[in-house]
Structures are given as structure tokens and as C-alpha cells.
Scaffold this active site. Structure first.
Site, PDB file in Angstrom:
ATOM      1  N   GLU A   1      -5.045  -5.113  10.456  1.00  0.00           N
ATOM      2  CA  GLU A   1      -3.978  -4.142  10.684  1.00  0.00           C
ATOM      3  C   GLU A   1      -4.196  -3.460  12.032  1.00  0.00           C
ATOM      4  OE1 GLU A   1      -2.105  -2.866   6.684  1.00  0.00           O
ATOM      5  OE2 GLU A   1      -3.774  -1.524   7.074  1.00  0.00           O
TER       6      GLU A   1
ATOM      7  N   ASN B   1       0.869  -1.173   0.000  1.00  0.00           N
ATOM      8  CA  ASN B   1       0.000   0.000   0.000  1.00  0.00           C
ATOM      9  C   ASN B   1       0.907   1.225   0.000  1.00  0.00           C
ATOM     10  OD1 ASN B   1      -1.816   2.025   0.471  1.00  0.00           O
ATOM     11  ND2 ASN B   1      -2.436   1.326   2.513  1.00  0.00           N
TER      12      ASN B   1
ATOM     13  N   GLY C   1       2.972   1.934  10.756  1.00  0.00           N
ATOM     14  CA  GLY C   1       3.927   3.024  10.611  1.00  0.00           C
ATOM     15  C   GLY C   1       4.663   3.365  11.907  1.00  0.00           C
TER      16      GLY C   1
ATOM     17  N   GLY D   1       3.143  -1.251   4.170  1.00  0.00           N
ATOM     18  CA  GLY D   1       3.207   0.181   3.889  1.00  0.00           C
ATOM     19  C   GLY D   1       4.625   0.597   3.550  1.00  0.00           C
ATOM     20  N   GLY D   2       5.314   1.191   4.522  1.00  0.00           N
ATOM     21  CA  GLY D   2       6.641   1.769   4.298  1.00  0.00           C
ATOM     22  C   GLY D   2       7.621   0.877   3.559  1.00  0.00           C
TER      23      GLY D   2
ATOM     24  N   SER E   1       3.931  -2.513  10.126  1.00  0.00           N
ATOM     25  CA  SER E   1       5.388  -2.576  10.309  1.00  0.00           C
ATOM     26  C   SER E   1       6.005  -3.917   9.914  1.00  0.00           C
ATOM     27  CB  SER E   1       5.768  -2.214  11.750  1.00  0.00           C
ATOM     28  OG  SER E   1       5.371  -0.890  12.034  1.00  0.00           O
TER      29      SER E   1
ATOM     30  N   GLU F   1      -6.404   4.592   8.155  1.00  0.00           N
ATOM     31  CA  GLU F   1      -6.197   6.025   7.877  1.00  0.00           C
ATOM     32  C   GLU F   1      -7.447   6.639   7.263  1.00  0.00           C
ATOM     33  OE1 GLU F   1      -2.589   5.313   5.723  1.00  0.00           O
ATOM     34  OE2 GLU F   1      -1.675   4.694   7.613  1.00  0.00           O
TER      35      GLU F   1
ATOM     36  N   HIS G   1      -9.214   1.106   5.256  1.00  0.00           N
ATOM     37  CA  HIS G   1      -7.910   1.311   5.897  1.00  0.00           C
ATOM     38  C   HIS G   1      -8.084   2.233   7.112  1.00  0.00           C
ATOM     39  CE1 HIS G   1      -3.780   2.377   6.648  1.00  0.00           C
ATOM     40  NE2 HIS G   1      -3.459   1.290   5.969  1.00  0.00           N
TER      41      HIS G   1
ATOM     42  N   LYS H   1       0.174   4.308  -0.249  1.00  0.00           N
ATOM     43  CA  LYS H   1      -0.408   5.488   0.420  1.00  0.00           C
ATOM     44  C   LYS H   1      -0.139   6.757  -0.408  1.00  0.00           C
ATOM     45  CE  LYS H   1      -0.027   2.986   4.741  1.00  0.00           C
ATOM     46  NZ  LYS H   1       0.119   3.017   6.194  1.00  0.00           N
TER      47      LYS H   1
HETATM   48  P1  13P Z   1       3.421   0.085   7.576  1.00  0.00           P
HETATM   49  O1  13P Z   1       3.891  -1.188   6.948  1.00  0.00           O
HETATM   50  O2  13P Z   1       4.159   1.301   7.110  1.00  0.00           O
HETATM   51  O3  13P Z   1       3.336  -0.040   9.072  1.00  0.00           O
HETATM   52  O4  13P Z   1       1.900   0.317   7.067  1.00  0.00           O
HETATM   53  C1  13P Z   1       1.010  -0.720   7.129  1.00  0.00           C
HETATM   54  C2  13P Z   1      -0.216  -0.330   6.388  1.00  0.00           C
HETATM   55  O5  13P Z   1      -0.925   0.566   6.793  1.00  0.00           O
HETATM   56  C3  13P Z   1      -0.530  -1.031   5.139  1.00  0.00           C
HETATM   57  O6  13P Z   1      -1.802  -0.717   4.692  1.00  0.00           O
END
Ligand code: 13P
Length: 252
Positions: A169, A9, A175, A236-237, A215, A99, A97, A11
Site C-alpha cells: 500500500e 479494511n 485515501g 478502504g473507502g 484508492s 495508519e 497498516h 478502518k
Molecule cells: P483507500 O482504498 O481508501 O485508499 O484505503 C486503502 C487502505 O488503506 C486499505 O487498507
């Protein structure tokens, strides 16, 4: 056997040039990897979706959307419809999600509508959910997750469920660098599968892929993915770097 999935993802990251480079790099790196039936998914930001779809053609990489509006069309400034996604070759959309829930006020009710709209349009859904830190600290995490699933998904029938991928999640792990331990992930995934089992029966619940997100890194992916009810990850990251994402894909 359930389908294994590693999804990135992206983002609100990567301009057009960076998106092109990341897809190009991933195409090259996974070409040498034997993936079998494992699905590799990336979710770029809306403005770069069409370009990403074109660039990922004839590769193992599937390009999906990060969100979608529930209405067919109309006066919803800044929003994107299911039709628009389908039109550019998108087949899957991420919904729910944390967020979107936290910063954009997406409630269980809104998400239920979004899920219905997506499925009516034959879009597959990666449905995200998970508890806040305070829910876990107060030992309410199972209840919170159960409510999120019941309110937005459990009105679906068995057939609909075939087009749903779940992504657990925990918000405290997104994050933050703090990952759920493989045991915590397995415990929650097994609980989710038991809910599916109660609602839809064993055959259906055994077929639903449940991804873990929060993470995930090259250093912890293998152990998390080794758990029996963890069918992959939503990253994510670490999905923004070719080497890291490739290492995670190889961990499945
Ligand atoms: P991170 O892997 O950066 O923690 O993000 C997870 C996420 O929100 C994937 O949708």
C-alpha cells in the site's frame, strides 16, 4: 495458482447497525456472483467484530481484525490480544497498516513481534507495507519496501510464510484518490516477489498472494487486478459501499 483475495479494511467507520447492514448487503450481492476460490474479506472495527463474525457465518465473507497487540495478555489498556480474537472466531489479522505505523508509532521491530505472536497463535497475517510520497519522489521506494519486509518478515521460515498475505500500500495512494498505475503496482509486486524468491525460493514465492491497496475503485480495479503479480486488493473507502465493493470483487 495463487489465491485471489479482495479485502475491505473498514478502518474506524460504521456503527453496529451500519456494520450489520453492510454485511447483509454484501452477503446478498455476492451470492449471485461466481467467486470460485477467490476470498472475500472484511475488517470491521473491534467493537463490531463479534457481531460481524456471527452475521457472516455460512457465507463466503471472512471477518478479520484490523490490529492486535503482541503480548499474550496483561496491563495494556485499550489493546486486544490474539487469544481474544481467536475466541470470537477470528482467523486472520491485518498488521502493519501505514495508519498504525504513522499515527500509533508501530515500528518494524514492534511489527516483527506482532507477526510472531500472530503466527504462534495460528492466526494468518495480512501484512501491510509501502513507501511514502517522498520515498518515491527520491527514487527510494524499492529500498524502503525491501527494508520493511526484511525487518519484520524475513526471519520467518517457509512454513510460516504460508500464513502471510502481503499488502503493498503506497502511502501516497491511501485515501487520496491517487492510485498507483497498474504498471507501478506490477513493477513493485514483481520486485517483492523477486525478494521472496531470493529468500525462500521460487516455489514459496509463487505461492504468496500480494495485494495492492490505495484508492482502488470500481473504475480502476479490473486493470490493476489484471497484472500478473497483483493477486487482489486491500480496499478502504470503496469497501464501505455494497455496490462499489461488489463491483471490485467482480473485477478480480
Ligand atoms: P483507500 O482504498 O481508501 O485508499 O484505503 C486503502 C487502505 O488503506 C486499505 O487498507
Amino acid at each position: 495458482m495463487r489465491t485471489k483475495i479482495v479485502a475491505g479494511n473498514w478502518k474506524m467507520n460504521n456503527n453496529l447497525d451500519e456494520t450489520k447492514k453492510l454485511i447483509k448487503g454484501l452477503k446478498k450481492s455476492i451470492k449471485k456472483t461466481s467467486l470460485g476460490k477467490t476470498r472475500v474479506i472484511v475488517a470491521p472495527t473491534f467493537v463490531n467484530l463479534y457481531s460481524a463474525v456471527k452475521r457472516a457465518k455460512k457465507s463466503k465473507i471472512e471477518v478479520v481484525a484490523q490490529n492486535m497487540h503482541q503480548a499474550k495478555n496483561g496491563a495494556f489498556t485499550g489493546e486486544i490480544s490474539a487469544d481474544m480474537l481467536l475466541d470470537i472466531g477470528i482467523k486472520t489479522v491485518i498488521l502493519g497498516h501505514s495508519e498504525r505505523r504513522t499515527y500509533f508509532g508501530e515500528t518494524d521491530e514492534i511489527l516483527k513481534n506482532k507477526v510472531d505472536t500472530a503466527l504462534e497463535n495460528n492466526l494468518e497475517v495480512i501484512f501491510c507495507f509501502g513507501e511514502l510520497l517522498e520515498d518515491r519522489k527520491s527514487d527510494n521506494h524499492f529500498k524502503v519496501v525491501e527494508n520493511q519486509l526484511k525487518k519484520a518478515l524475513f526471519h520467518l521460515n517457509k512454513k510460516d510464510l504460508k500464513n502471510i498475505i502481503l499488502a503493498y500500500e503506497p502511502v501516497w495512494a491511501i485515501g487520496t484518490g491517487e492510485t498507483a498505475s497498474p504498471e507501478q503496482a506490477q513493477e513493485m509486486h514483481a520486485f517483492i516477489r523477486s525478494l521472496l524468491n531470493e529468500q525462500y525460493g521460487e516455489k514459496t514465492s509463487n505461492g504468496v498472494s500480494i495485494l495492492y491497496g490505495g484508492s482502488v475503485k470500481p473504475t480502476n480495479a479490473k486493470e490493476i487486478f489484471s497484472k500478473p503479480d497483483v493477486d487482489g486488493g486491500l480496499i478502504g473507502g470503496a469497501s464501505l459501499k455494497v455496490d462499489d465493493f461488489t463491483a471490485i470483487i467482480k473485477s478480480i
